[in-house]
Design a protein around this motif. Structure first.
Motif, mmCIF file in Angstrom:
data_model
loop_
_atom_site.group_PDB
_atom_site.id
_atom_site.type_symbol
_atom_site.label_atom_id
_atom_site.label_comp_id
_atom_site.label_asym_id
_atom_site.label_seq_id
_atom_site.Cartn_x
_atom_site.Cartn_y
_atom_site.Cartn_z
ATOM 1 N N GLU A 1 22.676 62.134 39.829
ATOM 2 C CA GLU A 1 23.436 61.676 40.988
ATOM 3 C C GLU A 1 23.658 62.829 41.966
ATOM 4 N N ARG A 2 23.444 62.544 43.239
ATOM 5 C CA ARG A 2 23.664 63.576 44.262
ATOM 6 C C ARG A 2 25.155 63.837 44.411
ATOM 7 N N GLU A 3 25.447 65.049 44.886
ATOM 8 C CA GLU A 3 26.843 65.435 45.057
ATOM 9 C C GLU A 3 27.317 65.304 46.491
ATOM 10 N N GLY A 4 26.380 65.143 47.441
ATOM 11 C CA GLY A 4 26.804 65.003 48.816
ATOM 12 C C GLY A 4 25.675 64.596 49.733
ATOM 13 N N GLU A 5 26.046 64.226 50.950
ATOM 14 C CA GLU A 5 25.095 63.868 52.002
ATOM 15 C C GLU A 5 25.593 64.478 53.307
ATOM 16 N N LEU A 6 24.650 64.831 54.171
ATOM 17 C CA LEU A 6 24.976 65.473 55.432
ATOM 18 C C LEU A 6 23.886 65.124 56.430
ATOM 19 N N THR A 7 24.263 64.864 57.684
ATOM 20 C CA THR A 7 23.292 64.639 58.753
ATOM 21 C C THR A 7 23.495 65.714 59.808
ATOM 22 N N ILE A 8 22.392 66.345 60.222
ATOM 23 C CA ILE A 8 22.413 67.447 61.179
ATOM 24 C C ILE A 8 21.348 67.182 62.240
ATOM 25 N N GLN A 9 21.637 67.520 63.475
ATOM 26 C CA GLN A 9 20.633 67.456 64.539
ATOM 27 C C GLN A 9 19.697 68.645 64.378
ATOM 28 N N LYS B 1 17.857 70.507 66.213
ATOM 29 C CA LYS B 1 17.920 71.668 67.099
ATOM 30 C C LYS B 1 19.343 71.995 67.549
ATOM 31 N N ASN B 2 20.316 71.425 66.920
ATOM 32 C CA ASN B 2 21.663 71.615 67.430
ATOM 33 C C ASN B 2 22.652 71.835 66.284
ATOM 34 N N PHE B 3 22.475 72.934 65.550
ATOM 35 C CA PHE B 3 23.444 73.259 64.515
ATOM 36 C C PHE B 3 23.628 74.767 64.460
ATOM 37 N N ASP B 4 24.794 75.167 63.994
ATOM 38 C CA ASP B 4 25.128 76.581 63.835
ATOM 39 C C ASP B 4 24.874 76.945 62.380
ATOM 40 N N ILE B 5 23.831 77.714 62.145
ATOM 41 C CA ILE B 5 23.421 78.063 60.783
ATOM 42 C C ILE B 5 24.540 78.746 60.008
ATOM 43 N N ASP B 6 25.430 79.434 60.698
ATOM 44 C CA ASP B 6 26.512 80.155 60.024
ATOM 45 C C ASP B 6 27.686 79.248 59.658
ATOM 46 N N LYS B 7 27.655 78.000 60.124
ATOM 47 C CA LYS B 7 28.785 77.101 59.868
ATOM 48 C C LYS B 7 28.436 75.920 58.967
ATOM 49 N N ILE B 8 27.214 75.881 58.458
ATOM 50 C CA ILE B 8 26.865 74.756 57.587
ATOM 51 C C ILE B 8 26.871 75.188 56.129
ATOM 52 N N SER B 9 27.128 74.228 55.282
ATOM 53 C CA SER B 9 27.101 74.445 53.846
ATOM 54 C C SER B 9 26.154 73.414 53.244
ATOM 55 N N ILE B 10 25.168 73.903 52.504
ATOM 56 C CA ILE B 10 24.209 73.012 51.847
ATOM 57 C C ILE B 10 24.111 73.422 50.373
ATOM 58 N N PRO B 11 25.050 72.952 49.564
ATOM 59 C CA PRO B 11 24.976 73.257 48.142
ATOM 60 C C PRO B 11 23.901 72.417 47.455
ATOM 61 N N GLU B 12 23.591 72.771 46.242
ATOM 62 C CA GLU B 12 22.586 72.011 45.498
ATOM 63 C C GLU B 12 23.037 70.565 45.326
ATOM 64 N N ARG B 13 22.044 69.689 45.158
ATOM 65 C CA ARG B 13 22.209 68.256 44.965
ATOM 66 C C ARG B 13 22.901 67.578 46.139
ATOM 67 N N THR B 14 22.595 68.083 47.351
ATOM 68 C CA THR B 14 23.067 67.481 48.584
ATOM 69 C C THR B 14 21.853 67.080 49.411
ATOM 70 N N VAL B 15 21.808 65.833 49.852
ATOM 71 C CA VAL B 15 20.745 65.369 50.726
ATOM 72 C C VAL B 15 21.163 65.670 52.163
ATOM 73 N N VAL B 16 20.318 66.413 52.865
ATOM 74 C CA VAL B 16 20.581 66.728 54.264
ATOM 75 C C VAL B 16 19.497 66.066 55.114
ATOM 76 N N ARG B 17 19.935 65.258 56.054
ATOM 77 C CA ARG B 17 19.013 64.583 56.976
ATOM 78 C C ARG B 17 19.044 65.325 58.300
ATOM 79 N N PHE B 18 17.873 65.816 58.709
ATOM 80 C CA PHE B 18 17.718 66.516 59.985
ATOM 81 C C PHE B 18 17.063 65.564 60.968
ATOM 82 N N GLU B 19 17.799 65.178 61.999
ATOM 83 C CA GLU B 19 17.301 64.211 62.982
ATOM 84 C C GLU B 19 16.847 64.927 64.235
ATOM 85 N N LYS B 20 15.720 64.463 64.776
ATOM 86 C CA LYS B 20 15.178 65.053 66.008
ATOM 87 C C LYS B 20 15.620 64.222 67.196
#
Length: 135
Positions: A106-114, A116-135
């Motif tokens: 079972e995944r532990e989290g989900e996140l959607t990010i644009q 070209k529009n995110f601050d790399i220093d402000k995101i958290s992507i721990p293991e077992r998290t699905v991250v959707r990057f939308e264009k």
């Protein structure tokens, strides 16, 4: 155990050359076909699944040491640059990182990010998290 990162997308992506020195590689490192089938079946919503790596997965969280976070941020930025070349407007790709053998858990989290529009220093992507990057 090995930490693997997978991407899923709805367009076919070429595998990296074996002799590439890029910070991120698209192709098999730790996973085998069963792992990729399990991650596609249990975590991702796309037609194509690839392992992405440079001998360790992408893990950006408070629980990783500074070196791993810095390397993971570099890998993620490069991965987004690569995927931007292949995705059309309205497309997306998904990223999932887990320990080999945990692709069905079972995944532990989900996140959607644009893409070209995110601050790399402000995101958290721990293991077992699905991250959707939308264009």
């Amino acid at each position: 155990m090995s930490l693997a990162s997978y991407i899923g997308c709805n367009v076919e992506i070429p595998l990296s050359d074996d002799d590439s020195n890029d910070v991120i590689l698209i192709g098999n490192c730790f996973s085998d076909e069963v792992h990729r089938i399990n991650v596609k079946k249990n975590q991702l919503t796309t037609d194509y699944v690839y392992e992405v790596s440079t001998h360790w997965g992408i893990n950006i969280s408070e629980y990783t040491n500074q070196r791993v976070r810095t390397e993971s941020r570099q890998k993620l930025i490069r991965l987004c640059e690569i995927m931007d070349e292949y995705l059309g407007k309205g497309d997306y790709f998904e990223l999932y990182t887990c320990w080999i053998g945990e692709e069905y858990e079972e995944r532990e989290g989900e996140l959607t990010i644009q893409l070209k529009n995110f601050d790399i220093d402000k995101i958290s992507i721990p293991e077992r998290t699905v991250v959707r990057f939308e264009k």
